[in-house]
Design an enzyme around this catalytic site. Structure first.
Site, PDB file in Angstrom:
ATOM      1  CB  THR A  42      -0.974  -0.048   1.196  1.00  0.00           C
ATOM      2  OG1 THR A  42      -1.845  -1.150   1.003  1.00  0.00           O
ATOM      3  CG2 THR A  42      -1.765   1.224   1.342  1.00  0.00           C
ATOM      4  CB  SER A  46       1.154   2.969 -10.132  1.00  0.00           C
ATOM      5  OG  SER A  46       2.046   1.946 -10.484  1.00  0.00           O
ATOM      6  CG  HIS A  50      -5.802   0.709 -12.672  1.00  0.00           C
ATOM      7  ND1 HIS A  50      -4.891   1.271 -13.526  1.00  0.00           N
ATOM      8  CD2 HIS A  50      -5.083   0.095 -11.702  1.00  0.00           C
ATOM      9  CE1 HIS A  50      -3.660   0.996 -13.094  1.00  0.00           C
ATOM     10  NE2 HIS A  50      -3.749   0.289 -11.987  1.00  0.00           N
ATOM     11  NE  ARG A 311       3.435  -5.111 -10.488  1.00  0.00           N
ATOM     12  CZ  ARG A 311       4.692  -4.781 -10.761  1.00  0.00           C
ATOM     13  NH1 ARG A 311       5.684  -5.474 -10.235  1.00  0.00           N
ATOM     14  NH2 ARG A 311       4.965  -3.759 -11.550  1.00  0.00           N
ATOM     15  CD  GLU A 337      -1.458  -9.658  -9.561  1.00  0.00           C
ATOM     16  OE1 GLU A 337      -0.304  -9.283  -9.774  1.00  0.00           O
ATOM     17  OE2 GLU A 337      -1.939 -10.671 -10.075  1.00  0.00           O
ATOM     18  CB  SER A 338      -2.339  -3.729 -10.043  1.00  0.00           C
ATOM     19  OG  SER A 338      -2.981  -2.622 -10.600  1.00  0.00           O
ATOM     20  CB  CYS A 403      11.058  20.817   1.241  1.00  0.00           C
ATOM     21  SG  CYS A 403      12.844  20.778   1.418  1.00  0.00           S
TER      22      CYS A 403
HETATM   23  C1  LIG Z   1       4.335  -2.040  -7.951  1.00  0.00           C
HETATM   24  C2  LIG Z   1       2.880  -2.000  -7.661  1.00  0.00           C
HETATM   25  C3  LIG Z   1       2.034  -1.121  -8.350  1.00  0.00           C
HETATM   26  C4  LIG Z   1       0.660  -1.109  -8.122  1.00  0.00           C
HETATM   27  N1  LIG Z   1      -0.119  -0.173  -8.728  1.00  0.00           N
HETATM   28  C5  LIG Z   1      -1.449  -0.140  -8.456  1.00  0.00           C
HETATM   29  C6  LIG Z   1      -2.277   0.849  -9.026  1.00  0.00           C
HETATM   30  O1  LIG Z   1      -1.821   1.756  -9.703  1.00  0.00           O
HETATM   31  N2  LIG Z   1      -3.615   0.781  -8.813  1.00  0.00           N
HETATM   32  C7  LIG Z   1      -4.159  -0.193  -8.031  1.00  0.00           C
HETATM   33  O2  LIG Z   1      -5.367  -0.217  -7.905  1.00  0.00           O
HETATM   34  N3  LIG Z   1      -3.380  -1.078  -7.416  1.00  0.00           N
HETATM   35  C8  LIG Z   1      -2.045  -1.073  -7.610  1.00  0.00           C
HETATM   36  N4  LIG Z   1      -1.257  -1.996  -6.992  1.00  0.00           N
HETATM   37  C9  LIG Z   1      -1.877  -2.948  -6.092  1.00  0.00           C
HETATM   38  C10 LIG Z   1      -2.127  -2.364  -4.718  1.00  0.00           C
HETATM   39  O3  LIG Z   1      -1.004  -1.644  -4.265  1.00  0.00           O
HETATM   40  C11 LIG Z   1      -2.398  -3.494  -3.767  1.00  0.00           C
HETATM   41  O4  LIG Z   1      -3.390  -4.280  -4.301  1.00  0.00           O
HETATM   42  C12 LIG Z   1      -2.876  -3.036  -2.402  1.00  0.00           C
HETATM   43  O5  LIG Z   1      -2.026  -2.064  -1.838  1.00  0.00           O
HETATM   44  C13 LIG Z   1      -2.933  -4.240  -1.514  1.00  0.00           C
HETATM   45  O6  LIG Z   1      -3.289  -3.870  -0.237  1.00  0.00           O
HETATM   46  P1  LIG Z   1      -3.321  -4.953   0.897  1.00  0.00           P
HETATM   47  O7  LIG Z   1      -3.921  -4.307   2.061  1.00  0.00           O
HETATM   48  O8  LIG Z   1      -3.934  -6.196   0.392  1.00  0.00           O
HETATM   49  O9  LIG Z   1      -1.816  -5.374   1.126  1.00  0.00           O
HETATM   50  P2  LIG Z   1      -0.628  -4.644   1.905  1.00  0.00           P
HETATM   51  O10 LIG Z   1      -0.662  -3.191   1.741  1.00  0.00           O
HETATM   52  O11 LIG Z   1       0.620  -5.349   1.525  1.00  0.00           O
HETATM   53  O12 LIG Z   1      -0.959  -4.916   3.423  1.00  0.00           O
HETATM   54  C14 LIG Z   1      -0.741  -6.147   4.046  1.00  0.00           C
HETATM   55  C15 LIG Z   1      -0.384  -5.888   5.483  1.00  0.00           C
HETATM   56  O13 LIG Z   1      -0.373  -7.086   6.203  1.00  0.00           O
HETATM   57  C16 LIG Z   1       0.640  -7.049   7.174  1.00  0.00           C
HETATM   58  N5  LIG Z   1       0.952  -8.415   7.564  1.00  0.00           N
HETATM   59  C17 LIG Z   1       1.479  -9.396   6.807  1.00  0.00           C
HETATM   60  N6  LIG Z   1       1.629 -10.526   7.514  1.00  0.00           N
HETATM   61  C18 LIG Z   1       1.165 -10.268   8.758  1.00  0.00           C
HETATM   62  C19 LIG Z   1       1.061 -11.044   9.948  1.00  0.00           C
HETATM   63  N7  LIG Z   1       1.463 -12.310   9.993  1.00  0.00           N
HETATM   64  N8  LIG Z   1       0.565 -10.456  11.058  1.00  0.00           N
HETATM   65  C20 LIG Z   1       0.162  -9.160  11.040  1.00  0.00           C
HETATM   66  N9  LIG Z   1       0.247  -8.376   9.920  1.00  0.00           N
HETATM   67  C21 LIG Z   1       0.733  -8.940   8.808  1.00  0.00           C
HETATM   68  C22 LIG Z   1       1.750  -6.340   6.452  1.00  0.00           C
HETATM   69  O14 LIG Z   1       2.676  -5.776   7.363  1.00  0.00           O
HETATM   70  C23 LIG Z   1       0.994  -5.290   5.653  1.00  0.00           C
HETATM   71  O15 LIG Z   1       0.887  -4.075   6.337  1.00  0.00           O
HETATM   72  C24 LIG Z   1       0.121  -2.000  -7.195  1.00  0.00           C
HETATM   73  C25 LIG Z   1       0.975  -2.837  -6.472  1.00  0.00           C
HETATM   74  C26 LIG Z   1       2.342  -2.812  -6.663  1.00  0.00           C
HETATM   75  C27 LIG Z   1       3.233  -3.633  -5.804  1.00  0.00           C
END
Ligand SMILES: Cc1cc2nc3c(=O)[nH]c(=O)nc-3n(C[C@H](O)[C@H](O)[C@H](O)COP(=O)(O)OP(=O)(O)OC[C@H]3O[C@@H](n4cnc5c(N)ncnc54)[C@H](O)[C@@H]3O)c2cc1C
Ligand SMILES: Cc1cc2nc3c(=O)[nH]c(=O)nc-3n(C[C@H](O)[C@H](O)[C@H](O)COP(=O)(O)OP(=O)(O)OC[C@H]3O[C@@H](n4cnc5c(N)ncnc54)[C@H](O)[C@@H]3O)c2cc1C
Lengths: 477, 417
Positions: A42, A46, A50, A311, A337-338, A403
């Site tokens: 997170t 990017s 989308h 991702r 993922e995205s 800044c």
């Molecule tokens: C390079 C890149 C570009 C992207 N661009 C886009 C975009 O432009 N538009 C879009 O819609 N999406 C995009 N995405 C996808 C988007 O960033 C993700 O889908 C989204 O941030 C996922 O969120 P999440 O909460 O699932 O995962 P995360 O943000 O990874 O959160 C998971 C959390 O779980 C915690 N955790 C893990 N294991 C444990 C545990 N055992 N105990 C307690 N906590 C734990 C971690 O510390 C973390 O904070 C992109 C992703 C990447 C990597």
């Protein structure tokens, strides 16, 4: 501690789920292993909401992305998070790529994405004067927007906590015991009991599922490197400029950010360690060489930082959302993922639907307040507003980050907000102190002082981002 | 709205010298606005000696050098606002500032002196690959932690860049018990003063590796090590020369950038090489009544030159306030053949005083000549034992030389080997 629902992982997905659940009369906790929310994918992506033309029709990705775009508007309004509808171009750099645009257009129509059209070079140059010489045509997606992903997450979590949810930081889930009608989570903060567990652990969602014997999720981390350029470069592009997507992702984009910087990236590198966010020279090189194809004027002289994110690519190639086959009260939200960021509000809606169904009769909280007040943003105020503000509270008269023009008052607010900042990077993500050209060179030590004072702890216990990221060691001789 | 004859933005050595000089010239209402809690600027954190050799003829520490000027300012009726950040300078010379006592302050000025100093180039500008853990910081930040806050930012140190701040911090960290493993410099020569290399590195046995850079940082939370490598003539890392060095701290001393956000706000034209405003011999920018001096104009390594330059700006501002010396015929100066830049960039040929042109060279020269020329006439030519990018040089232009010039003339300074 016993909760009705424990959400694992405070990324954008876990935080928005927690907020959605805080609308009900149930006890909810969000467990995060890091010292703050938004520390995984997170904080390094990017940042594009989308339009939804990219995902395969009929997939969860397609459905939730398009629904997410709708819900994102509401969420950002309620949470006071800037969402800028700048639109996007997918650029074709040769005649051969034009059919590809056609295909995306058709797919988008099928997914229900409004307003898509193909424009040719003349029109493209009019709207994006800095576009590369070889660009021949582009798909225009007017509903594409940009948002700050960590700001959205912070705001969502803040609102969830205001509405009664609990945020447990530095709480890593190590193992899960399945009882008759509940789970016992073994965490770095001790045992936590919950009736329902939601696995929103991002790149670690496979590992967390394994804790209950569910081995169905295989995550293959795919790292993406980025450059962030100074605000002086923000106007090189007016909308998000994509290239034609490949198997590995949407390719390298060039886009303004909501704060007016220019973001360039990502690369796509498969590896095994989802916690490894080291950029590589090769990764950054690919980003640069691809980016100058879109916008030749991109210059690394104006880079202020580089970073990377992983991702949570899943071999199933779609989001996995629903009760685990091993235990219906264990809900996987994996492979996000995205377009995970874009879909997050819709994912939260869907998961909450599953939870309320499992719980049966749950009441909505009558006192739920969907609004999160906008934080003070001194830099965006007029002179008259500034004068009034400082009159009321002198802490807004002391500029800490020069800044970005961030005041002491804003930093104090960020620390004392619900689920507030505990470290230097937490202050930075909430206020932008240290995000400017000098990257905290001047204000870093002042932010440390303010954190220590407000949290009433010694300065050398303040970290950059929790864990062992200490900033200072012993006193000098 | 307050009214002042002269508003000085920044209370470092540059701002103070300019204000004091203007006072001496008879300007009545002067105010200095300073962001920090005290006057003194960057000097407050430079507790080593080496300041004032030229100007006072003795070796002072940074705070001592600043202290002499602060004492002078206190003796006058110059108003000082500390803890006050200037947010904006308008085209009409209205200065807007804010602090936590008076709130928002607006001042209408006849003349403004910009003396905001410079900031250190951060890591991002280098695009070093790898992780972004705690323990990577600019040398100036480390200097502040050690000298002002009294905490050590690390124990095993690698320093990238051999600028003066990096060199001084190598010594300081060593004296505080840290191990400085190596100082890496990308260029084949050091950008620091010779005396600092001797006193800060050689005397402590700290190796200086030239044509070498840090290509990656390692460690998830706190820095655990860096990879360094030699570079070729194009400054690209040479494969096969990589070396891992264990360390918990990486200090960056890779250059300073003049702090010109306010100047940009007014729309003042900047010199692409110096990063500071284009000025004439009185340090007046192309915006009438706005002057600039010190590190905001060009990065200095000796505070003595800062003082000298700022007194000129103070005098220029006084002349402007009194309506003296308006207009004239300005010609350009130009550094060619090894001379990277010249300050001032413009000179009024009707000037009746000596004008010193300050410049820096782009590489090390031994026994080369500095040649000043105008319209095909050699104005001066002087042999120098040594010329180095780290040391600022100057040449003198006399009113006699100026008399022979016209509006189409151009003064060039070049190096002849
Ligand atoms: C390079 C890149 C570009 C992207 N661009 C886009 C975009 O432009 N538009 C879009 O819609 N999406 C995009 N995405 C996808 C988007 O960033 C993700 O889908 C989204 O941030 C996922 O969120 P999440 O909460 O699932 O995962 P995360 O943000 O990874 O959160 C998971 C959390 O779980 C915690 N955790 C893990 N294991 C444990 C545990 N055992 N105990 C307690 N906590 C734990 C971690 O510390 C973390 O904070 C992109 C992703 C990447 C990597
Ligand atoms: C770390 C370091 C080590 C050095 N070592 C030596 C040495 O050994 N010997 C030597 O002779 N010289 C040395 N120098 C060089 C010399 O001391 C400096 O070049 C000199 O201090 C520059 O003076 P200045 O007034 O231009 O800038 P500064 O001293 O940086 O002063 C600028 C002031 O402006 C203020 N300011 C900036 N923006 C605003 C705003 N918007 N509103 C209000 N105030 C603002 C800043 O807070 C600061 O106080 C060193 C320089 C550095 C950086």
């Amino acid at each position: 501690m016993k909760y009705d629902v424990a959400v694992i992982g405070a990324g954008v997905v876990g935080s928005l789920i927690t907020r959605e659940l805080s609308k009900y009369n149930i006890k909810v906790a969000l467990l995060e292993r890091a010292n703050d929310c938004a520390m995984g994918a997170t904080k390094a992506n990017s940042a594009i909401v989308h339009a939804g033309f990219d995902a395969k029709p009929g997939s969860l990705k397609a459905k939730l992305n398009v629904r997410g775009v709708e819900l994102m508007k509401v969420a950002c309004e309620e949470l006071n998070v800037p969402l800028k509808n700048i639109g996007a171009f997918v650029v074709a750099f040769s005649e051969e790529e034009i059919p590809h645009l056609q295909e995306l257009l058709e797919r988008g129509k099928e997914n229900g994405v409004p307003g898509l059209e193909i424009v040719y070079r003349d029109e493209l140059v009019k709207r994006e004067p800095n576009i590369g010489d070889t660009a021949v045509a582009a798909l225009w997606a007017p509903t594409s927007s940009i948002v700050c992903p960590y700001e959205l997450t912070i705001a969502g979590l803040e609102n969830a906590v205001t509405n009664g949810a609990e945020f447990l930081r530095n709480c890593e889930v190590k193992a899960i015991k399945q009882n008759n009608d509940s789970f016992t989570l073994e965490t770095t903060l001790g045992e936590i009991e919950a009736g329902i567990v939601i696995n929103a652990a991002g790149v670690h969602s496979g590992k967390v599922a394994e804790m209950i014997g569910d081995t169905s999720i295989e995550i293959k981390p795919r790292r993406g490197d980025y450059y962030l350029l100074d605000k002086s470069q923000g106007a090189l592009a007016f909308s998000t400029i994509f290239q034609c997507p490949t198997k590995m992702g949407k390719g390298v984009l060039v886009s303004p950010t909501v704060d007016g910087n220019l973001i360039v990236g990502p690369s796509a590198i498969e590896h095994d360690d989802g916690d490894n966010v080291e950029t590589t020279a090769e990764g950054l090189e690919t980003v640069y060489t691809s980016a100058i194809k879109s916008i030749p004027a991109v210059s690394l002289r104006n880079a202020i930082t580089s970073f990377s994110g992983n991702r949570a690519h899943c071999t199933a190639d779609d989001f996995i959302i629903g009760s685990s086959e091993k235990n219906k009260n264990f809900i996987n939200v994996a492979g996000i993922e995205s377009p995970g960021l874009s879909s997050a509000p819709a994912i939260a809606e869907m998961v909450t639907g599953i939870v309320t169904e499992l719980l049966g009769d749950v009441e909505k909280k009558s006192a739920f307040n969907p609004l999160r007040p906008a934080p003070v943003r001194f830099r965006e105020m007029t002179s008259t507003q500034r004068a009034k503000l400082v009159e009321k509270n002198k802490a807004y008269g002391r500029i800490i980050c020069r800044c970005e023009t961030i005041t002491e008052g804003e930093i104090i607010d960020a620390i004392h907000a619900p689920a507030g900042a505990r470290d230097v990077d937490g202050v930075k993500r909430r206020t932008r102190a240290g995000m400017g050209r000098c990257q905290g060179g001047f204000c870093g030590s002042k932010v440390v002082e303010i954190l220590a004072r407000e949290l009433n702890v010694p300065v050398n216990t303040i970290t950059k981002f929790g864990g062992k990221s200490d900033i200072m060691y012993d006193k000098t001789k | 709205m307050l009214n002042y004859d002269l508003v000085v933005v920044g209370g470092g050595p540059a701002g103070m010298a300019a204000a004091l000089q203007a006072k001496e010239e008879g300007v009545e209402k002067i105010v200095i606005l300073e962001r920090a809690e005290t006057l003194g600027g960057i000097l407050e954190q430079c507790i080593h000696t080496g300041f004032g050799l030229h100007y006072f003829g003795e070796e002072l520490s940074g705070p001592e050098y600043a202290g002499r000027f602060i004492a002078e300012v206190e003796k006058t009726d110059i108003d000082v606002y500390t803890d006050t950040m200037v947010l904006d300078v308008s085209k009409e010379n209205v200065v807007t500032a804010v602090n936590n006592k008076d709130g928002l302050i607006q001042i209408k000025a006849i003349a403004v002196v910009l003396a905001m100093g410079c900031r250190e180039r951060p890591r991002g500008a280098l695009s070093i690959a790898g992780s972004r853990p705690a323990g990577v910081m600019t040398a100036g930040t480390a200097q502040k932690y050690v000298n002002i806050d009294g905490y050590m930012p690390g124990k095993k140190v690698v320093i990238l860049g051999s600028g003066d701040i990096g060199l001084i911090m190598a010594r300081r960290m060593t004296l505080e018990g840290a191990e400085v493993k190596v100082v890496c410099e990308l260029m084949p020569y050091s950008g620091g003063l010779k005396r600092n290399i001797v006193q800060c590195l050689d005397d402590f046995g700290i190796p200086l590796r030239l044509s070498c850079t840090v290509i990656a940082t390692h460690g998830k939370e706190r820095l655990e090590g860096v990879t360094i490598a030699n570079v070729d003539e194009k400054l690209k890392p040479i494969p096969g020369t990589e070396q891992y060095i264990e360390c918990d701290t990486l200090l960056l001393s890779v250059g300073l950038i003049p702090e010109n956000e306010l100047s940009n706000g007014v729309g003042i034209e900047l010199d692409r090489v110096t990063g500071g405003p284009v000025v004439d011999e009185y340090r007046e920018t192309l915006h009438k009544g706005i002057f600039a001096c010190g590190n905001v104009l060009q990065v200095h390594d000796l505070v003595d030159y800062v003082t000298e330059e700022s007194k000129i700006a103070g005098k220029g501002a006084a002349n402007y306030i009194f309506g003296k010396k308006q207009g004239g015929t300005f010609i350009n100066t130009k550094g060619i053949n090894g001379v990277r830049y010249i300050v001032p960039q413009r000179v009024n040929i009707e000037n009746e005083e000596d004008v010193k042109l300050y410049f820096r060279v782009g590489q090390v020269y031994k026994g080369a000549k500095v040649v000043v020329e105008c319209d095909g006439n050699i104005l001066s030519s002087k042999k120098k034992v040594m010329l180095a990018p780290g040391e600022m040089e100057n040449v003198k232009i006399t009113p006699e030389m100026l008399k022979n010039m016209n509006e189409n003339s151009e003064i060039t300074v070049r190096i002849e080997e």
